[in-house]
Design a protein around this motif. Structure first.
Motif, PDB file in Angstrom:
ATOM      1  N   ARG A  31       0.877  -1.174   0.000  1.00 50.09           N
ATOM      2  CA  ARG A  31       0.000   0.000   0.000  1.00 50.09           C
ATOM      3  C   ARG A  31       0.918   1.229   0.000  1.00 50.09           C
ATOM      4  NH1 ARG A  31      -1.826  -3.401   3.734  1.00 50.09           N
ATOM      5  NH2 ARG A  31      -1.061  -2.142   5.478  1.00 50.09           N
ATOM      6  N   GLU A 202     -10.210   3.689   6.062  1.00 52.76           N
ATOM      7  CA  GLU A 202      -8.900   3.305   6.602  1.00 52.76           C
ATOM      8  C   GLU A 202      -8.838   1.804   6.860  1.00 52.76           C
ATOM      9  OE1 GLU A 202      -7.754   7.469   8.928  1.00 52.76           O
ATOM     10  OE2 GLU A 202      -8.540   5.759  10.042  1.00 52.76           O
ATOM     11  N   GLU A 203      -9.876   1.270   7.484  1.00 53.08           N
ATOM     12  CA  GLU A 203      -9.899  -0.172   7.779  1.00 53.08           C
ATOM     13  C   GLU A 203      -9.926  -0.983   6.492  1.00 53.08           C
ATOM     14  OE1 GLU A 203     -13.073  -1.125  10.426  1.00 53.08           O
ATOM     15  OE2 GLU A 203     -12.404   0.277  11.983  1.00 53.08           O
ATOM     16  N   SER A 206      -6.483  -0.711   4.743  1.00 55.97           N
ATOM     17  CA  SER A 206      -5.468  -1.422   5.532  1.00 55.97           C
ATOM     18  C   SER A 206      -5.597  -2.934   5.383  1.00 55.97           C
ATOM     19  CB  SER A 206      -5.591  -1.054   7.016  1.00 55.97           C
ATOM     20  OG  SER A 206      -5.332   0.307   7.207  1.00 55.97           O
ATOM     21  N   GLY A 207      -6.839  -3.416   5.286  1.00 55.41           N
ATOM     22  CA  GLY A 207      -7.045  -4.860   5.189  1.00 55.41           C
ATOM     23  C   GLY A 207      -7.269  -5.359   3.781  1.00 55.41           C
ATOM     24  N   TYR A 208      -7.050  -4.497   2.773  1.00 46.59           N
ATOM     25  CA  TYR A 208      -7.356  -4.890   1.391  1.00 46.59           C
ATOM     26  C   TYR A 208      -6.437  -6.020   0.946  1.00 46.59           C
ATOM     27  CZ  TYR A 208      -9.011  -4.298  -3.388  1.00 46.59           C
ATOM     28  OH  TYR A 208      -9.593  -4.504  -4.609  1.00 46.59           O
ATOM     29  N   ASP A 223      -0.672   7.638   7.655  1.00 44.95           N
ATOM     30  CA  ASP A 223      -0.088   6.950   8.810  1.00 44.95           C
ATOM     31  C   ASP A 223      -0.746   5.596   9.061  1.00 44.95           C
ATOM     32  OD1 ASP A 223       2.108   8.177   9.869  1.00 44.95           O
ATOM     33  OD2 ASP A 223       1.004   9.500  11.209  1.00 44.95           O
ATOM     34  N   ARG A 224      -2.060   5.541   8.883  1.00 44.17           N
ATOM     35  CA  ARG A 224      -2.795   4.335   9.261  1.00 44.17           C
ATOM     36  C   ARG A 224      -2.908   3.295   8.149  1.00 44.17           C
ATOM     37  NH1 ARG A 224      -7.823   6.466  13.065  1.00 44.17           N
ATOM     38  NH2 ARG A 224      -6.522   7.258  14.762  1.00 44.17           N
ATOM     39  N   THR A 225      -2.541   3.659   6.923  1.00 46.57           N
ATOM     40  CA  THR A 225      -2.740   2.722   5.816  1.00 46.57           C
ATOM     41  C   THR A 225      -1.477   2.393   5.030  1.00 46.57           C
ATOM     42  OG1 THR A 225      -3.345   4.517   4.301  1.00 46.57           O
ATOM     43  CG2 THR A 225      -5.146   3.438   5.492  1.00 46.57           C
ATOM     44  N   THR A 227       2.173   1.326   3.700  1.00 45.59           N
ATOM     45  CA  THR A 227       3.360   0.543   4.042  1.00 45.59           C
ATOM     46  C   THR A 227       4.618   1.222   3.520  1.00 45.59           C
ATOM     47  OG1 THR A 227       3.077  -0.782   2.029  1.00 45.59           O
ATOM     48  CG2 THR A 227       2.102  -1.637   4.063  1.00 45.59           C
ATOM     49  N   GLY A 243       4.559   4.979   7.162  1.00 47.03           N
ATOM     50  CA  GLY A 243       3.581   6.015   6.858  1.00 47.03           C
ATOM     51  C   GLY A 243       4.168   7.408   6.935  1.00 47.03           C
TER      52      GLY A 243
END
Length: 611
Positions: A31, A202-203, A206-208, A223-225, A227, A243
């Motif tokens: 990501r 975001e969730e 992040s989990g895609y 920051d939250r997503t 890599t 991030g």
């Protein structure tokens, strides 16, 4: 395994280089956030990777066919007949085409047009094909995605172009959610989204399960997503792990190392230049003294060899030398406020507001705004945040209760639609309208706001949204307002410019009322919140945005809490003024001042402990 390999691509725009020699790889499952200033070419790069825009040079190796890619495009302009539902359904092009054919054939059957047997055969064939493709399953999946993104069902079949910015983003995200492409390209996916949808996004990112390459100016989202962060520069690009926060830390280390290397090379250069000067002097002296003396001529030749060696070393150092570290141009702004002696700038008492024929958006709303207040207004899209700011700024009149400004209060208003700008004026002319403004002063100020000499003559209506934002801040810069009412002030700005605005707002001596989707800005600025929710009247939260996220969100300020907040603000203001006051000449007056300061501090501590 690289899903995308980019090698030395370059792009020009209107004859000017946008970026040069970009080379990077995107691994499966990564990501990656594209980072760069407005105008760095981020959106152009995404479109070029898809093949929609040609590059001047370089190669793009795609590990996946483009049909397995998905794009969220903020500049998407489909035809007038396109609706949100149809946009999502067309994520499966074959099923969408069959559905249109079924609807057309069904309409002809109902109207009795043509040979009924042939129509029935065509309809049956199309129906079988639709079942084979699981068309009805795809429709259910598309509608589920629209619901997951909280797009109201009443807008599903409205023209896409009539939707708000947030609704358009949700419709495109729904299309991607239903399709689940293996590679996602997202251009500003957080634009116009409220906090709840942002958290969902975001969730999801992040989990895609696939790979994501995206552009965003939302620091918390990165920051939250992310890599990795890929920074676009005019002469190439560089990858940083992690991030946004990790990127900034790595950039700070890089800057220190660059500065240290530059200083070492400068010292080495001075040493070489001094050695060359000495050897040149020795050579000249030895050469003159040598005459026909073989020994002295030999010694002279040794000196000239050393001179040439030092000159070669200097040439090599100059070729490989690190350039002097210089910060790229940044917005330079400091907001000042007008004089204000009273404690409260604005007060609402039992205020009500409703648009003609509509239900009330506000009812029994009371709020006091004091100097140094930083009040963030938060809530879902459509909950009335912009309307509340217009009411508090005096643009809309209350339908009940009172909204009263102190006579000394001067309001500076920033609207997200930027409708306060004169689009027919040039940037320079808009400044020259100010009293006593000269062309020289205007050009200097425009330079501080990142406008070039040529930009000065551009019509405001022809500017990009980011440039219009900077023009709007020019107006605030000269307004000397002691109350700033800001509706999405950083929406179209890159991260570097947002951070300058953030620092200016932090040091601003007046009061702020702020609506923003930028959670980084909200966390760093707001010390109180007004919370708006659909179907409920506004309530106040006596703390920061981070405290709001971590505490009971249902807490509403009581009259006692509001009174304590008002008293605390006045005491802090009084304490600041006493500390900054000149020392009295007499000992008695000085002792009285110290006692008053101690008393104020004790009372402030009491109120803060109760809070």
């Amino acid at each position: 395994m690289p899903i995308l390999h980019v090698k030395e691509i370059s792009k020009e725009w209107n004859g000017n280089p946008l970026f040069r020699n970009l080379s990077f790889e995107l691994a499966e499952g990564e990501r990656m956030a594209l980072f760069g200033r407005n105008g760095a070419g981020k959106t152009t790069l995404l479109k070029g990777l898809l093949g929609a825009v040609p590059f001047e040079s370089g190669m793009v190796f795609r590990g996946l066919p483009v049909k397995e890619w998905g794009l969220l495009d903020q500049q998407l302009e489909p035809g007038e007949e396109m609706t949100a539902r149809r946009l999502v359904l067309e994520g499966n092009a074959e099923a969408a085409q069959l559905k249109v054919r079924l609807e057309r054939l069904g309409g002809r059957l109902q109207s009795g047009c043509g040979a009924e047997k042939a129509l029935l055969d065509d309809y049956g064939e199309a129906y079988e094909d639709y079942l084979r493709l699981d068309g009805y399953g795809w429709e259910a999946k598309a509608e589920k995605a629209l619901r997951q993104l909280n797009l109201p069902q009443e807008v599903w079949d409205l023209p896409y172009q009539s939707l708000s910015g947030g609704q358009k983003t949700r419709a495109q995200l729904s299309r991607l959610l239903a399709r689940q492409p293996r590679l996602l390209l997202l251009d500003e996916p957080t634009n116009h989204l409220d906090a709840d949808t942002m958290e969902w996004l975001e969730e999801w990112v992040s989990g895609y399960s696939g790979t994501v390459l995206y552009i965003s100016h939302d620091r918390r989202f990165i920051d939250r997503t992310a890599t990795s962060v890929l920074e676009l520069r005019p002469d190439g690009c560089r990858r940083y792990a992690g991030g946004y926060t990790q990127y900034r830390k790595q950039k700070a280390v890089e800057a220190r190392e660059l500065e240290a290397r530059y200083r070492r090379q400068e010292l080495e250069k001075k040493k070489l230049e001094e050695a060359i000067r000495r050897y040149a002097e020795w050579f000249q002296q030895a050469h003159r003294a040598a005459a026909q003396n073989d020994f002295l001529r030999s010694k002279s030749k040794k000196n000239v060899s050393r001179l040439h060696a030092k000159e070669s070393a200097l040439d090599r150092l100059n070729r490989e030398r690190t350039a002097e570290p210089r910060e790229s141009a940044k917005l330079n702004m400091q907001l000042t406020g007008g004089e204000f002696a009273a404690g409260t700038l604005l007060r609402t008492e039992h205020a009500e507001f409703a648009y003609p024929g509509g239900s009330p958006l506000l009812k029994d709303f009371s709020l006091s705004v004091r100097r140094f207040d930083r009040i963030g207004v938060i809530g879902a899209n459509g909950s009335g945040k912009s309307t509340l700011l217009k009411l508090l700024a005096g643009i809309c009149a209350p339908t009940g209760g009172t909204v009263a400004l102190h006579p000394q209060t001067t309001v500076g208003y920033f609207a997200q639609e930027l409708e306060q700008l004169d689009l027919s004026s040039t940037i320079l002319d808009s400044l020259l309208q100010l009293p006593e403004m000269t062309v020289t002063e205007a050009r200097t100020i425009l330079g501080c706001f990142l406008f070039t000499r040529e930009d000065a003559f551009k019509l405001i209506g022809s500017l990009s949204l980011g440039e219009k934002c900077r023009v709007a801040f020019l107006r605030l810069y000269f307004g000397r307002a002691n109350l700033l009412v800001l509706d999405e002030p950083t929406n179209y700005l890159d991260i570097d410019t947002r951070e300058v605005i953030e620092e200016a707002l932090k040091s601003y001596p007046g009061a702020l009322l702020l609506v923003t989707h930028d959670r980084y800005l909200l966390s760093n600025i707001a010390n109180r919140l007004v919370v708006l929710e659909r179907g409920r009247f506004p309530r106040q939260f006596p703390g920061t945005y981070e405290e709001y996220l971590s505490k009971d969100r249902e807490h509403t300020m009581t009259e006692q809490e509001r009174a304590a907040e008002d008293e605390l603000g006045l005491l802090q203001l009084r304490l600041t003024r006493l500390i900054q006051a000149e020392t009295p000449e007499s000992d008695d007056e000085n002792m009285a001042l110290l006692e008053e300061i101690k008393r104020l501090r004790r009372r402030i501590e009491e109120l803060e402990k109760k809070g």
